[in-house]
Design a protein around this motif. Sequence first.
Motif, short mmCIF file in Angstrom:
data_model
loop_
_atom_site.label_atom_id
_atom_site.label_comp_id
_atom_site.label_asym_id
_atom_site.label_seq_id
_atom_site.Cartn_x
_atom_site.Cartn_y
_atom_site.Cartn_z
N LEU A 1 0.82 -1.21 0.00
CA LEU A 1 0.00 0.00 0.00
C LEU A 1 0.86 1.26 0.00
O LEU A 1 0.55 2.24 -0.70
N LEU A 2 1.92 1.26 0.76
CA LEU A 2 2.79 2.44 0.80
C LEU A 2 3.49 2.64 -0.54
O LEU A 2 3.65 3.79 -1.00
N VAL A 3 3.91 1.55 -1.18
CA VAL A 3 4.54 1.68 -2.51
C VAL A 3 3.53 2.18 -3.53
O VAL A 3 3.83 3.03 -4.38
N ILE A 4 2.29 1.66 -3.45
CA ILE A 4 1.24 2.11 -4.38
C ILE A 4 0.96 3.60 -4.18
O ILE A 4 0.70 4.34 -5.15
N SER A 5 0.99 4.06 -2.94
CA SER A 5 0.73 5.49 -2.70
C SER A 5 1.79 6.37 -3.36
O SER A 5 1.47 7.43 -3.91
N THR B 1 -1.64 10.87 -0.48
CA THR B 1 -1.70 9.44 -0.80
C THR B 1 -0.98 8.61 0.27
O THR B 1 -1.40 7.48 0.58
N TRP B 2 0.07 9.17 0.84
CA TRP B 2 0.80 8.47 1.91
C TRP B 2 -0.10 8.28 3.13
O TRP B 2 -0.16 7.18 3.71
N LEU B 3 -0.80 9.34 3.55
CA LEU B 3 -1.71 9.23 4.69
C LEU B 3 -2.86 8.27 4.40
O LEU B 3 -3.31 7.52 5.27
#
Length: 559
Positions: A508-512, A526-528
């Motif tokens: 999820l963090l990479v996708i953000s 997007t990170w949050l």
Amino acid sequence: MGAWEGLELGLLLWRVQLQMFINQTIRSRQAGRIAGTIAGAAVILLAWSWEGFITWLGVQASHRVPIRVDTLHLLSLAFLAYTGVLVFSSLVFSLNALLLNPDLELLLAAPRSVESVLASRMVVQVIRLFVLSLLFTGPALVLLAIVNQNPLIPLAFAMLFFLYPIFVVVIISLMSLLLVRIIPVGRGREVLTLFGIALAIGINLANFLLNPALRDPGFTRHPGAAPSLPDVPAASSPWLPSGWAGRSAAAVLSGDWATAGQWLLLLLAASAVIFAAGSVLSGRLYMAGWIQAVPPRRRHAAARARRLKGKVPLLSPVLAAVVIKDWRMRTRDLAQLVRFLMPVVFLFVIFGLRFPRLLGAVRSLGDGPPAAMIGLIPAWILLFSLSISLGLSAVSLEGKSIWVYAASPNSTLRFLQAKCWSTALPVAVLVALAALAAEIMIRPGWLWAVTAVVLAIAESAAVTTLMVGIGAVFARFDWTDARRMMHPVGIFIGMGLFSIVSGVSALLLVISIALAAVTRFPLFTTWLAAMTISVGGAVAVAALSILFGNQRLRGLEVG
């Protein structure tokens, strides 16, 4: 006389232990144990095939590439290294038998002499080491026998593996009888754990210093120097058992059976003399210091009055009582805490020795979420160790005293809440400190560092709660050894779910980051969003595990 009786009793104990092992695995008629036995046998067969393949490659390489190796020095070094393993295993076995296992008292109550009982424990340890040696080296020995067309090679090495540990086991057993006089009985686990940590750190340091894959090019090596065996002249000395065993093994491989038999007879004679003398001395040492192995008396009521009151801020008295009780149990058995951190020590030794290069590589990424994510790796390693060990054993920690809580008017859900507080709170604090230290050294930017630390705290609380629920589903209240509190199936499921949660969070963090680059949304937004989804999913899974654990505890019949 005591040595001969000890040999007979040791063989009897070994047959009994072997029969118990067979009854608990193959003849148990329990699907879980039978499946575990089959899986263990499959792993052993896989390891044997891999060992045979590596040995075959080595033999083929030695035939095609002219490599000059001093076989005597190589085998002597191998036996010297094996001596270190024997020293540690014998010390742990002896101290465990004297301080922790209750079966020694039962054996001493039998109509047998003290010398024969202590000698029988040495015999059992020698047989265990002999079986393990054959288990690890059997395929290589069989392959060497086939290549050299000499079927006696496995038999000769088997005799060496049986005779060589005798002098180490006897000497360490005598040393343990002396050490037990100064070790308090209640601190036996701590002493054994400290020995384990010392061995673990030594192995990791030796691996880092000697393994080329884990050190920098040219480290501790002169340019142009050819690789060679460590220069340890004492290993092949004719005055030491490692030299005797090395000479006998080298003679066996070269076909010189006369020389091999001479050194083997010398090793046999020395082992027999040491075993006979050690049997007599062990009995006298035990009788001279047996009173110091008696468990200490209970403290007076006046000492108990100084205990801290069971109060924890923001928690009800029931929750606070369970939390404080768990913390006291954990801290009073320091071996549990240290054993939980041992896998972390292994990894942090490697990270610490390569710290300058790793830190420089991470800092080269600059400010932003990638560096902050990488900074969470040490905290995640710590979270894995603590959540698995503390979370899965939280409910089983009650043992047979679970009936005390079951007889109270409190609900099992409140009990699980207390267990979550007692484990999630210290785990979150330790993980937060590790994440904060890493982010301070990496310096990815204060905003990204703060969000990374918050993510570590939230995930650690959620994951630890998840492990408490899994531990409740697979709780074991009939344990007598703290090492068997956690159910193997629970450990497997817990590790699998931890991997899934970690993988999904990282994805999820990479996708953000990728989504912000493609859609030109603010990266922080997007990170949050990824953090929120990750933490929310982990909390949902943890809540489900608590519900399942509560359902299992509600249907538990305490007897």
